[in-house]
Each structure stands twice: as structure tokens, then as C-alpha cells.
Design a protein around this motif. Structure first.
Motif, PDB file in Angstrom:
ATOM      1  N   VAL A  88       0.837  -1.205   0.000  1.00  0.00           N
ATOM      2  CA  VAL A  88       0.000   0.000   0.000  1.00  0.00           C
ATOM      3  C   VAL A  88       0.872   1.256   0.000  1.00  0.00           C
ATOM      4  CG1 VAL A  88      -1.679   1.298   1.351  1.00  0.00           C
ATOM      5  CG2 VAL A  88      -1.946  -1.162   1.094  1.00  0.00           C
ATOM      6  N   MET A  89       1.924   1.260   0.798  1.00  0.00           N
ATOM      7  CA  MET A  89       2.819   2.420   0.846  1.00  0.00           C
ATOM      8  C   MET A  89       3.516   2.633  -0.494  1.00  0.00           C
ATOM      9  SD  MET A  89       4.476   1.841   4.618  1.00  0.00           S
ATOM     10  CE  MET A  89       5.675   3.129   4.403  1.00  0.00           C
ATOM     11  N   ALA A  90       3.943   1.536  -1.136  1.00  0.00           N
ATOM     12  CA  ALA A  90       4.607   1.661  -2.434  1.00  0.00           C
ATOM     13  C   ALA A  90       3.652   2.198  -3.492  1.00  0.00           C
ATOM     14  CB  ALA A  90       5.173   0.305  -2.852  1.00  0.00           C
ATOM     15  N   SER A  91       2.417   1.706  -3.502  1.00  0.00           N
ATOM     16  CA  SER A  91       1.443   2.158  -4.497  1.00  0.00           C
ATOM     17  C   SER A  91       1.093   3.626  -4.288  1.00  0.00           C
ATOM     18  CB  SER A  91       0.189   1.288  -4.416  1.00  0.00           C
ATOM     19  OG  SER A  91      -0.772   1.711  -5.350  1.00  0.00           O
ATOM     20  N   ARG A  92       0.919   4.040  -3.057  1.00  0.00           N
ATOM     21  CA  ARG A  92       0.609   5.442  -2.789  1.00  0.00           C
ATOM     22  C   ARG A  92       1.780   6.356  -3.152  1.00  0.00           C
ATOM     23  NH1 ARG A  92      -2.505   5.016   3.078  1.00  0.00           N
ATOM     24  NH2 ARG A  92      -4.461   4.115   2.270  1.00  0.00           N
ATOM     25  N   GLY A  93       2.991   5.879  -2.955  1.00  0.00           N
ATOM     26  CA  GLY A  93       4.144   6.671  -3.371  1.00  0.00           C
ATOM     27  C   GLY A  93       4.185   6.892  -4.868  1.00  0.00           C
ATOM     28  N   LEU A  94       3.822   5.845  -5.635  1.00  0.00           N
ATOM     29  CA  LEU A  94       3.764   5.994  -7.094  1.00  0.00           C
ATOM     30  C   LEU A  94       2.658   6.973  -7.507  1.00  0.00           C
ATOM     31  CD1 LEU A  94       4.894   4.944  -9.802  1.00  0.00           C
ATOM     32  CD2 LEU A  94       3.138   3.169  -9.735  1.00  0.00           C
ATOM     33  N   ILE A  95       1.511   6.904  -6.846  1.00  0.00           N
ATOM     34  CA  ILE A  95       0.409   7.829  -7.156  1.00  0.00           C
ATOM     35  C   ILE A  95       0.810   9.264  -6.844  1.00  0.00           C
ATOM     36  CG2 ILE A  95      -1.939   8.477  -6.488  1.00  0.00           C
ATOM     37  CD1 ILE A  95      -2.485   5.479  -6.050  1.00  0.00           C
ATOM     38  N   ASN A  96       1.445   9.483  -5.700  1.00  0.00           N
ATOM     39  CA  ASN A  96       1.868  10.840  -5.334  1.00  0.00           C
ATOM     40  C   ASN A  96       2.901  11.388  -6.304  1.00  0.00           C
ATOM     41  OD1 ASN A  96       0.198  10.878  -3.086  1.00  0.00           O
ATOM     42  ND2 ASN A  96       1.760   9.986  -1.760  1.00  0.00           N
ATOM     43  N   LEU A  97       3.753  10.512  -6.834  1.00  0.00           N
ATOM     44  CA  LEU A  97       4.743  10.969  -7.809  1.00  0.00           C
ATOM     45  C   LEU A  97       4.065  11.492  -9.072  1.00  0.00           C
ATOM     46  CD1 LEU A  97       7.689  11.181  -8.871  1.00  0.00           C
ATOM     47  CD2 LEU A  97       7.437   8.824  -9.661  1.00  0.00           C
ATOM     48  N   PHE A  98       3.103  10.738  -9.592  1.00  0.00           N
ATOM     49  CA  PHE A  98       2.447  11.161 -10.832  1.00  0.00           C
ATOM     50  C   PHE A  98       1.443  12.281 -10.605  1.00  0.00           C
ATOM     51  CE2 PHE A  98       4.344   7.423 -12.628  1.00  0.00           C
ATOM     52  CZ  PHE A  98       4.541   7.778 -13.954  1.00  0.00           C
ATOM     53  N   ARG A  99       1.029  12.511  -9.390  1.00  0.00           N
ATOM     54  CA  ARG A  99       0.243  13.704  -9.120  1.00  0.00           C
ATOM     55  C   ARG A  99       1.047  14.975  -9.386  1.00  0.00           C
ATOM     56  NH1 ARG A  99      -2.825  12.303  -3.395  1.00  0.00           N
ATOM     57  NH2 ARG A  99      -4.492  11.013  -4.277  1.00  0.00           N
ATOM     58  N   GLU A 100       2.353  14.878  -9.238  1.00  0.00           N
ATOM     59  CA  GLU A 100       3.209  16.044  -9.440  1.00  0.00           C
ATOM     60  C   GLU A 100       3.705  16.160 -10.879  1.00  0.00           C
ATOM     61  OE1 GLU A 100       6.367  15.845  -6.671  1.00  0.00           O
ATOM     62  OE2 GLU A 100       5.080  15.968  -4.890  1.00  0.00           O
ATOM     63  N   ILE A 101       4.111  15.028 -11.480  1.00  0.00           N
ATOM     64  CA  ILE A 101       4.769  15.127 -12.787  1.00  0.00           C
ATOM     65  C   ILE A 101       3.796  14.978 -13.956  1.00  0.00           C
ATOM     66  CG2 ILE A 101       6.983  14.366 -11.865  1.00  0.00           C
ATOM     67  CD1 ILE A 101       6.449  11.602 -12.917  1.00  0.00           C
ATOM     68  N   ASN A 102       2.795  14.099 -13.840  1.00  0.00           N
ATOM     69  CA  ASN A 102       1.873  13.888 -14.962  1.00  0.00           C
ATOM     70  C   ASN A 102       0.552  13.329 -14.436  1.00  0.00           C
ATOM     71  OD1 ASN A 102       0.779  13.679 -17.479  1.00  0.00           O
ATOM     72  ND2 ASN A 102       2.176  12.110 -18.231  1.00  0.00           N
ATOM     73  N   PRO A 103      -0.304  14.179 -13.858  1.00  0.00           N
ATOM     74  CA  PRO A 103      -1.565  13.666 -13.285  1.00  0.00           C
ATOM     75  C   PRO A 103      -2.569  13.198 -14.330  1.00  0.00           C
ATOM     76  CG  PRO A 103      -1.460  16.053 -13.117  1.00  0.00           C
ATOM     77  CD  PRO A 103      -0.116  15.605 -13.606  1.00  0.00           C
ATOM     78  N   ALA A 104      -2.348  13.507 -15.603  1.00  0.00           N
ATOM     79  CA  ALA A 104      -3.303  13.102 -16.633  1.00  0.00           C
ATOM     80  C   ALA A 104      -3.359  11.590 -16.792  1.00  0.00           C
ATOM     81  CB  ALA A 104      -2.934  13.755 -17.969  1.00  0.00           C
ATOM     82  N   LEU A 105      -2.298  10.864 -16.414  1.00  0.00           N
ATOM     83  CA  LEU A 105      -2.298   9.406 -16.540  1.00  0.00           C
ATOM     84  C   LEU A 105      -3.110   8.732 -15.453  1.00  0.00           C
ATOM     85  CD1 LEU A 105       1.445   8.703 -17.471  1.00  0.00           C
ATOM     86  CD2 LEU A 105      -0.514   8.903 -18.998  1.00  0.00           C
ATOM     87  N   LEU A 106      -3.383   9.424 -14.372  1.00  0.00           N
ATOM     88  CA  LEU A 106      -4.141   8.848 -13.273  1.00  0.00           C
ATOM     89  C   LEU A 106      -5.633   8.973 -13.530  1.00  0.00           C
ATOM     90  CD1 LEU A 106      -2.090  10.358 -10.320  1.00  0.00           C
ATOM     91  CD2 LEU A 106      -2.135   7.956 -10.958  1.00  0.00           C
ATOM     92  N   THR A 107      -6.383   8.122 -12.846  1.00  0.00           N
ATOM     93  CA  THR A 107      -7.833   8.287 -12.880  1.00  0.00           C
ATOM     94  C   THR A 107      -8.235   9.535 -12.100  1.00  0.00           C
ATOM     95  OG1 THR A 107      -8.035   6.865 -10.935  1.00  0.00           O
ATOM     96  CG2 THR A 107      -8.197   5.817 -13.104  1.00  0.00           C
ATOM     97  N   ARG A 108      -9.459   9.957 -12.307  1.00  0.00           N
ATOM     98  CA  ARG A 108      -9.874  11.236 -11.733  1.00  0.00           C
ATOM     99  C   ARG A 108      -9.844  11.220 -10.204  1.00  0.00           C
ATOM    100  NH1 ARG A 108     -15.407  14.510 -13.407  1.00  0.00           N
ATOM    101  NH2 ARG A 108     -14.939  16.422 -12.236  1.00  0.00           N
ATOM    102  N   LYS A 109     -10.202  10.087  -9.609  1.00  0.00           N
ATOM    103  CA  LYS A 109     -10.255  10.033  -8.148  1.00  0.00           C
ATOM    104  C   LYS A 109      -8.861   9.982  -7.521  1.00  0.00           C
ATOM    105  CE  LYS A 109     -10.670   4.998  -8.018  1.00  0.00           C
ATOM    106  NZ  LYS A 109     -11.482   3.857  -7.539  1.00  0.00           N
ATOM    107  N   ASP A 110      -7.819   9.590  -8.316  1.00  0.00           N
ATOM    108  CA  ASP A 110      -6.457   9.527  -7.793  1.00  0.00           C
ATOM    109  C   ASP A 110      -5.664  10.805  -8.028  1.00  0.00           C
ATOM    110  OD1 ASP A 110      -6.793   6.963  -6.887  1.00  0.00           O
ATOM    111  OD2 ASP A 110      -6.101   6.045  -8.759  1.00  0.00           O
ATOM    112  N   ARG A 111      -6.207  11.752  -8.771  1.00  0.00           N
ATOM    113  CA  ARG A 111      -5.419  12.943  -9.097  1.00  0.00           C
ATOM    114  C   ARG A 111      -5.266  13.892  -7.917  1.00  0.00           C
ATOM    115  NH1 ARG A 111      -8.136  14.289 -15.025  1.00  0.00           N
ATOM    116  NH2 ARG A 111      -7.442  12.359 -16.039  1.00  0.00           N
ATOM    117  N   GLY A 112      -6.276  13.973  -7.079  1.00  0.00           N
ATOM    118  CA  GLY A 112      -6.207  14.873  -5.945  1.00  0.00           C
ATOM    119  C   GLY A 112      -6.355  16.319  -6.372  1.00  0.00           C
ATOM    120  N   ARG A 113      -5.966  17.223  -5.481  1.00  0.00           N
ATOM    121  CA  ARG A 113      -6.022  18.645  -5.785  1.00  0.00           C
ATOM    122  C   ARG A 113      -4.858  19.021  -6.686  1.00  0.00           C
ATOM    123  NH1 ARG A 113      -9.247  21.955  -2.684  1.00  0.00           N
ATOM    124  NH2 ARG A 113     -10.363  20.928  -0.995  1.00  0.00           N
TER     125      ARG A 113
END
Length: 754
Positions: free
Chosen positions: A441-466
Motif C-alpha cells: 500500500v505504501m509503495a502504491s501510494r508513493g507511485l500515485i503521489n509521484l504522478f500527481r506532481e509530474i503527470n496527473p493526466a495518466l491517473l484516474t480522476r479520483k487519484d489525481r487529488g487537488r
């Protein structure tokens, strides 16, 4: 006169008897002491001993392996007194050097050590040039005498350090570096290894920290000798660490000297000496602070990093060394690729064959792969490796530790080369945020937080955050060129906020001032700058006619005074708001770093604002709950002040294995370990209940209360309060009493069963 001559002859006879032993041999230590006192009086004795040494030297050359104690004593005697007769001893150092060069391998160890000690003594007195002596000492590394090699090594380092103490002696350094380059190619492995150790030690002490030294050391990484190669590779791998300053012998020399000066007595001479030493120490510290810091990572000053990396990779593919040695070579190649943005595309398929969960040291190999990635490598070259990691490490059939290692590796690769990730794989990996294992879970959340900063368009809408503004599009080969100081817009926003606050304070102050000045300003009209009149354009004749108009117009003007006052107030507020908007537009349109030079306080403020913005982002955009002053106290720490972009850049290049390994929960200790910790805690502690002592002096008051007659305690407060209890309190006390009795009965029953 006869008596004086007779007395002088008697003194000479007594001295000669002291100088000679019972068998007629001259006592060299006593003669050495006499020569140091009066060199002219004993010059003949010295010359006699020097001729005796020359004759013994010729005999010794016939059989150099023989042990001659008298010859060793002569060598040490002449080396000590040679400073008194420099003209007569000009050829003495050359004789010792020739003897060692010709017969260093055949000499007796004791004689060889004596000759080396004598040459070191002569070098310390500047009777021998370093260019003449040090090449001989490098050749002595070939001897199979460990103590001799250790002594020669320490002398070489200290001598070169002394040569470059005040300023860099480039002439001597150049000759010695050329000689060491030849020694690294020496057939004798120990001599080459010791020469390399000397160069590394001098680099760590900041004596030879130039590019030439680093490039000479780089040749050792391609050596056929394993020890030499590993030493050179470890030097480059450790070059990112803080370079050592002065060696440990020099640390605290000022305090040690002062301790020696003070001593037991405080005399005037000692106090003056202490003042001189203090002034010297202050000058030395001042010189250290004013000298520019020219320490660079050794890997940054290589002449041809691309060619060096290709040679290392060719040696890696053809080597048959142990796997641990090959790991060090992989580490150096990956560090070179990332640091210099090199293209070595065959290196990634070579690592791919080791990317299996059952492979030994697989986490290190994954770290090397992530470390060798950068944004200039074509994404198509890295995507097969990412797919291999996803297939072999990230699947339901793999253990949780393996899955977390795979996701962490993908995260580290995407942090350096974001374009290797596609939306399908990223969304699959993001679903592991609901996995049952914490490390996954920690590893997956770290990957999500990384792409929130560099390329949030690849994430689903609920994972993009603010998101702060529009997301930046990533393009291959696009370099983000900074327009100015990073984070300057935060400082500008804060300044605009301060302008608003300042204008609000001015409005409050002006309202209070206007209330007091209304009476004095009666009959005056406030005119804006646009309504000011030019005197040259006034028609004075019409103005005079207007003044002669009937008085009926004055009554109309009096009726309109109230309306004019209201219009004036509206114009005044409108002009103030216009000034504020103009100030804001000026502050926002012009970059602050283009208008003036930023000072240390500005950069400190930018770091604090960045940190606050990061805190607000992690807090869900709600901002800090504390006041501004309390937040800045925590933000303005030593770590934040000492943070530098160069250190962060170095840390981004290096991938730590601990960043890839999974989070390991602390396992419960077994019974033996827990008992051992319990017994360890009881050591040095008094026995439980041991502090209670046998009480003397009769019974206590509580015991006496139980034996008191009823008539004595009938009027007590406790008994009277019981009589006045309500029914509810009585029921509560009765239940508690019954419960206590039940516990007592059950405990006695257990003891009986035991």
C-alpha cells in the motif's frame, strides 16, 4: 704553561677514554653528542669515521645479504651528524640511495630498515630532494616487508603534504604524478596497489584533488589486477561522500599545543609562548575560512566519461570475477550514466537478465537500473525493462515483499524518466493501494503521489487529488529552462498580500483623520489630478461675467452641496481602489528577481514559503492550523537553512537500496528474547518488595480502628455518613462488596487447585 698544557692533554685523554670502549672501539653515541656541542674540535674524529664507513660500504657491497650491526650504527651516526658538515657529506645521501636501488630486495631487513630511517632523517632536514628520494620509496613497495611498506607509505603522504602546505608545488607534483602513473602499470601488484593508495589518500586530504589525479586513478579501474580494480572503483563510488578535510593528526593541534605550553608552572616565558601560539592558531583558522572550497565529486572531472563507461561495460561483459566484484562495476557504470547523462543502451538488456525475484542481490541490481535512467534516454529502450519488472515482481502470485520492491523500482525509474509509463500500467499499479499488505500500500501510494506532481493526466480522476493550476505536458527531450529564481512567485504573492494589508491599515487611519478635519475643510472641494486646471487656458473675461451674476444662483449652489459631497467621496474611494489595482498590476507584471538583487533574507523567505506550500498540499489545501509565527519557528530549522540545491542534485543521482526494499514490520520477539530483555532490565535493580522494611513501634492507626469499641466510633463522621446514605448509594456499595467477595473466593479456589 707546562701545567696548562699538561691539564689540556689530560682532558683529551679522559675524553678519548670515554669515547672508546674496553676493546678499543669508538663509542659513536658519545662522539655524536660531542660533535653536536663542538663540531670544529672533533672534525678529525668525524672524518675518520666517515672514511671507516666508506671502507665498510665497499666490503658490504660484496655480500649485501649479510647482517652487520656495526655498519648500521655507522649509517645512523653519520646521518645524525651530517647536518654539521654539509660540505663533506654531499655524497652521503647518494651512496645510501644507490645501495638501496641496487640491493633493496637482497638486503637484510634490519639493514634495509636502518637505511630507510637514515634517508627519512636526511629528507626531514632538507638534505635530499623529494624528486630524488620519493621514486626510490615507491620502488620499495615491491619488498615483502609489511612494516617497511607501512612506514614508507606514511612518510610519502606526510612529505607530499608538507611540500604543499603553504602553496601547491606544481613542479614537484607533476613529476611525482607522472612517476605514479608508471607505478600503476607496474608488474608488481603490491607496489601498484600501494601507489594507488597514496594517490587516494592525498586526494582525500585535499592535497592532490585536481583532474589529473582523478584521471590517473581512473586507469586503475581498468586494471587486470582485481584488488587494484576494486580499489579504484570504490574510490569513485565513495566520491559523493563528504571529502575529508585535514587528517586526524592535525585536528585539535591548537588545543594540544596550549596544553603543552601551560604545563605545571605559569611563568612569563610560557605565557608569552602561549600568546604566540594563540595568534598562530587564529591565523590558521582565518586562512581556512578565507580559502575557496574547490571540492568536487571525483566522477565529475573525468576527461572522457562516455569512453570510460564503454570500456568499463566491455570489461564487465568479459570478466569472470566474483559476482560481488561485478556488482561494484555495475554500480559505477550506472553512476556514470546518470551523472553525465550518457547513452549506453546495451547496459539495460544486460541488467534485465538479472531481474528475477530469486536472483542474489536483486534489490541492488534494481537500484542500479533505476540509477542508470535519465530523461534523455528514449522511452522505448526502457519500456521492455519496466514490463519485465511488472511481469516478474508485480503480480498476485508474488509475495507482498516482492510486489513492493517492484512498485518502488518503477517509482524510482519514473522519477528520472517519466515518459516510460503509460496510463494502463499506471492505473493497474494504482489499484494496489487497497492491498492487504502495508508495504505494498505504501509503495502504491508513493507511485500515485509521484504522478500527481509530474503527470496527473495518466491517473484516474479520483487519484489525481487537488491540482495547482494546469498540468504540464511532458515531451521527450524538452528541457525546462528556468526563467529566474525558483519560487519567486510565492514571494511576490506574499508581497501583494502585504500591500493589501498595508492599504487597509491606511484606510482605517485616513478615516479617523478625516473625521477630525471635516470642520477645517468646510468650503473646499477636492479635485482629482485629471480635473486640475491649467492657468493658460482660463478665459478671465467670462469668469468675471460669471462672478457678476445674480445672487439667485448662490441659493441653487447651496442646495447642491450635499450631492457634491457624496460624489466627492465616491471619487475618492474610486481613486484609492485604482491605485491599489495599479500597485498589484505592477508587482505581478514584473518579476521581482529581474528588478533587484535578492539577499539572504529573501532566499530564506522563499524556502519557508515553499515548505509552507508543501505542508498545505499534504494537509488537503486547508493550510496550517497554527499561527504564522509558530509555523515559522518550526520551519526555520537548521536542516532547512543548510539545504542546498547541489546536495539535492547529488542525492537524486544516487539510489539507495533502502528506498527500493519493502517496509518490514517489526516481528514479535520469541519467548527467550523477551525473557532475556526482562532479566536484563532487572540487573542493578533491587529485588521486588525489597524496599519494604519490617516496621516497628506497634500497630498502625488503621489496625487500631478495627479493634476500637462501638461506642467510641459511633459519633465519627464515617459512621454518621453511612447512616445518612440514600438507597441508591447503599445498593451500589452492596454490589461492589459482593463483587469483591466473588473475586476473593475465585482467587482462593485457584490457589487450592494449584
Amino acid at each position: 704553561q707546562r701545567r696548562v698544557t699538561w691539564g689540556h692533554n689530560q682532558a683529551i685523554n679522559r675524553t678519548s677514554r670515554k669515547m672508546t670502549s674496553a676493546d678499543g672501539v669508538v663509542r659513536l653515541p658519545h662522539l655524536q653528542n660531542l660533535i653536536k656541542r663542538d663540531k670544529d674540535a672533533y672534525k678529525e674524529e668525524f672524518l675518520m669515521q666517515y672514511r671507516h664507513f666508506q671502507s665498510n660500504l665497499e666490503i658490504f657491497r660484496l655480500k649485501p645479504s649479510a647482517e652487520s650491526k656495526h655498519f648500521a650504527e655507522l649509517v645512523m651516526f653519520l646521518s645524525h651528524v651530517s647536518v654539521k658538515y654539509p660540505e663533506e657529506m654531499t655524497t652521503f645521501p647518494r651512496l645510501l640511495i644507490d645501495l638501496l636501488e641496487q640491493h633493496y630486495s637482497a638486503l637484510n631487513p634490519t639493514i634495509r630498515q636502518t637505511l630507510v630511517n637514515a634517508l627519512i632523517l636526511l629528507r626531514n632536514r632538507n638534505q635530499v630532494e623529494p624528486v630524488t628520494l620519493l621514486p626510490l620509496f615507491f620502488k620499495l613497495f615491491r619488498c615483502s616487508d609489511k612494516e617497511l611498506r607501512k612506514m614508507v607509505f606514511s612518510h610519502i603522504v606526510q612529505d607530499i603534504k608538507r611540500l604543499n602546505k603553504k602553496h601547491k608545488n606544481q613542479a614537484v607534483n607533476r613529476q611525482l604524478q607522472n612517476f605514479m602513473f608508471e607505478m600503476l602499470e607496474d608488474k608488481h601488484a603490491k607496489a601498484a596497489k600501494k601507489s594507488l593508495d597514496v594517490m587516494i589518500e592525498l586526494y582525500k586530504k585535499q592535497i592532490w584533488n585536481d583532474a589529473k589525479t582523478v584521471n590517473v586513478i581512473s586507469t586503475a579501474c581498468l586494471s587486470k589486477d582485481t584488488k587494484l580494480m576494486v580499489t579504484g572503483i570504490n574510490f569513485f563510488l565513495g566520491a559523493y561522500d563528504a571529502v575529508e578535510g585535514e587528517d586526524s593528526d592535525d585536528e585539535g593541534t591548537g588545543s594540544v599545543a596550549l596544553k603543552e605550553i601551560i604545563g605545571a608552572k605559569k611563568t612569563k616565558a610560557r605565557q608569552n609562548r602561549m600568546k604566540r601560539e594563540l595568534s598562530k592558531e587564529k591565523k590558521k583558522q582565518r586562512r581556512k575560512t578565507t580559502e575557496p572550497n574547490t571540492n568536487f565529486a571525483a566522477i565529475d572531472v573525468l576527461n572522457d566519461p562516455q569512453g570510460f563507461a564503454e570500456k568499463m561495460f566491455g570489461k564487465l561483459k568479459s570478466t569472470t570475477e566474483k559476482f560481488e566484484v561485478r556488482l561494484t562495476m555495475m554500480s559505477l557504470i550506472s553512476r556514470l550514466i546518470n551523472r553525465h547523462k550518457l547513452f549506453l543502451l546495451n547496459f539495460y538488456p544486460y541488467l534485465q537478465k538479472y531481474m528475477q525475484p530469486h536472483q542474489l542481490h536483486v534489490t541492488q541490481i534494481l537500484a542500479f537500473f533505476a540509477q542508470a535512467c535519465h530523461d534523455l534516454i528514449p522511452p522505448k529502450e526502457l519500456q521492455p525493462m519496466i514490463k519485465s519488472i511488472a511481469d516478474n515482481f508485480i503480480s498476485e502470485r508474488c509475495p507482498a515483499e516482492v510486489i513492493s520492491v517492484g512498485i518502488n523500482t518503477v517509482r524510482e525509474v519514473c522519477a528520472r524518466a517519466p515518459l516510460v509509463m503509460d496510463d494502463t500500467l499506471l492505473q493497474d499499479l494504482a489499484q494496489y493501494k487497497t492491498f492487504k499488505n502495508k508495504s505494498v500500500v505504501m509503495a502504491s501510494r508513493g507511485l500515485i503521489n509521484l504522478f500527481r506532481e509530474i503527470n496527473p493526466a495518466l491517473l484516474t480522476r479520483k487519484d489525481r487529488g487537488r491540482q495547482d493550476g494546469e498540468a504540464k505536458t511532458l515531451e521527450y527531450g524538452k528541457v525546462a529552462v528556468p526563467e529566474g529564481v525558483e519560487g519567486i512567485e510565492l514571494l511576490q504573492d506574499e508581497m501583494m498580500h502585504d500591500v493589501d494589508a498595508y492599504s487597509d491599515d491606511d484606510e482605517e487611519g485616513e478615516e479617523g483623520a478625516e473625521d477630525g478635519d471635516d470642520e477645517s475643510m468646510e468650503g473646499w472641494e477636492e479635485v482629482s489630478e485629471d480635473e486640475q486646471v491649467d492657468l493658460d487656458t482660463i478665459d478671465f473675461e467670462n469668469l468675471k461675467a460669471d462672478n457678476e451674476a445674480p445672487d439667485s444662483d448662490e441659493e441653487d449652489e447651496e442646495d447642491d452641496e450635499e450631492e457634491d459631497g457624496e460624489e466627492g467621496e465616491e471619487k475618492q474611494t474610486g481613486s484609492k481602489s485604482l491605485e491599489q489595482e495599479q500597485t498589484k498590476s505592477v508587482v505581478s507584471s514584473v518579476r521581482l528577481d529581474a528588478e533587484r538583487i535578492l539577499g539572504p533574507e529573501d532566499f530564506r523567505r522563499i524556502r519557508i514559503l515553499k515548505y509552507k506550500k508543501a505542508l498545505e498540499k499534504t494537509n488537503g489545501g486547508r493550510g496550517l492550523k497554527r499561527s504564522r509565527e509558530d509555523a515559522e519557528i518550526d520551519i526555520d530549522s537548521d536542516d532547512l537553512e543548510n539545504d542546498s540545491d547541489d546536495d539535492n542534485a547529488v542525492n537524486r543521482d544516487f539510489v539507495d537500496v533502502r528506498d527500493i526494499e519493502s517496509h518490514k514490520a517489526r516481528q514479535r520477539a520469541d519467548l527467550e528474547t523477551r525473557l532475556a530483555s526482562v532479566m536484563e532490565g532487572r540487573q542493578g535493580r533491587e529485588k521486588f518488595g525489597g524496599r519494604k522494611k519490617n516496621k516497628g513501634g506497634g500497630t498502625t492507626n488503621e489496625e487500631k480502628k478495627k479493634s476500637k469499641p462501638l461506642m467510641m466510633i459511633r459519633q465519627s463522621l464515617k459512621v454518621r455518613s453511612k447512616a445518612k446514605q440514600s438507597i441508591k448509594d447503599k445498593v451500589t456499595n452492596l454490589k461492589a462488596h459482593i463483587k469483591k467477595l466473588k473475586n476473593k473466593i475465585s482467587s482462593t479456589g485457584k490457589q487450592a487447585r494449584k
